[in-house]
Design an enzyme around this catalytic site. Structure first.
Site: not given
Ligand SMILES: NC(=O)C1=CN([C@@H]2O[C@H](COP(=O)(O)OP(=O)(O)OC[C@H]3O[C@@H](n4cnc5c(N)ncnc54)[C@H](O)[C@@H]3O)[C@@H](O)[C@H]2O)C=CC1
Ligand SMILES: O=C1O[C@H](COP(=O)(O)O)[C@@H](O)[C@H](O)[C@H]1O
Length: 262
Positions: A89, A114, A151, A155
């Protein structure tokens, strides 16, 4: 950015923070492997919402055709995600998106990296002091990756793929090392999370900058302007024009607005 913008992972948390605030500003194309219900498309028509996996090179090529920019969020966001999942992914999917973007003549890609790409800088010697307001330790995006987990390795790999496509295909790439996105208030009773809080509105502001600014290859930190911080946001301000409006110091440790607590 006048051309269409492809938003991968649009149905997820980061995607919704962006789309709910910027839906009217761009001609969006959405891609997610799960169908995005109408209330999460924020006015983007169903015909512009593609259900596909980012590892599907034909589907991604179709989705990105005619776009001027991509915000690439899709992937497995779990810090404890197993290797087979991040390999497919996050690494394969990100290579597919960058490659398709180049083939389609896309101008710029913003990649969701990340904090976990650099989590191993948080050593026993530095923590918890580095999470506190009076500590001056800062990562600024010039340091080498030191992932916390597999993970984080995925990234860091995405950042390197971006570097490769910038150097060899002239694609403009910004990697945003996102901190901890939560809605309405910083993570509750979590020092580390409060130091790397990214509010929903600052998330949208930052990714708007990624679409509008001129850059070549950049790594920036995606956090709000928290008093507690160990990530510098100077590069994001300087190169992208990022102007955050939130600060976890405006909330109590339990996550209540200090105005309400007074
Ligand atoms: N939420 C956070 O605090 C952080 C998020 N990120 C990064 O931001 C991005 C989004 O994260 P979130 O929105 O929190 O995650 P999330 O799980 O809420 O959203 C991810 C979306 O991507 C879709 N998805 C996953 N794998 C897929 C694939 N192979 N093909 C097509 N769609 C796919 C899922 O269906 C989902 O809608 C990720 O890459 C994550 O690593 C990075 C650091 C912190
Ligand atoms: O990259 C990500 O980081 C956030 C924050 O990390 P955490 O270890 O403090 O939870 C995480 O919540 C998120 O799912 C992840 O995609």
């Amino acid at each position: 950015m006048d051309d269409p913008v492809l938003l991968t992972g649009a149905g997820g948390r980061v995607g919704q923070a962006i789309l709910s605030r910027l839906a009217d500003e761009y001609d969006w194309r959405l891609l997610d492997r799960e169908p995005i219900p109408e209330e999460r498309r924020h006015g983007v028509p169903e015909s512009a919402s593609i259900v596909a996996d980012v590892t599907d090179e034909h589907a991604v090529a179709d989705a990105v055709s005619g776009c001027g920019a991509v915000i690439h969020l899709a992937g497995d966001p779990r810090p404890d995600a197993p290797w087979d999942s991040v390999l497919a992914n996050n690494i394969d999917g990100t290579q597919t998106v960058f490659s398709a973007a180049v083939d389609a003549g896309v101008e710029k890609v913003a990649f969701a990296s990340s904090n976990h790409a650099v989590g191993a800088y948080e050593t026993d010697e530095r923590t918890p002091e580095m999470y506190r307001t009076d500590d001056e330790y800062r990562l600024d995006g010039t340091e080498l990756p030191r992932p916390s987990n597999l993970y984080g390795v995925s990234k860091a790999s995405g950042e390197t793929l971006g570097r490769y496509y910038h150097d060899h295909a002239d694609l403009d790439v910004v990697c945003v090392r996102i901190g901890n996105l939560t809605e309405g208030h910083p993570p509750r009773e979590y020092e580390r999370g409060q130091a790397m809080w990214l509010s929903h509105r600052d998330c949208a502001r930052l990714f708007r900058c990624c679409l509008e600014a001129d850059y070549g290859y950049e790594i920036v930190y995606g956090i709000s302007d928290n008093d507690r911080k160990y990530y510098s946001i100077e590069r994001a301000k300087e190169v992208l024009g990022y102007e955050p409006v939130d600060n976890s110091a405006e909330y109590t440790f339990k996550g209540e607005p200090k105005d309400d607590a007074a």
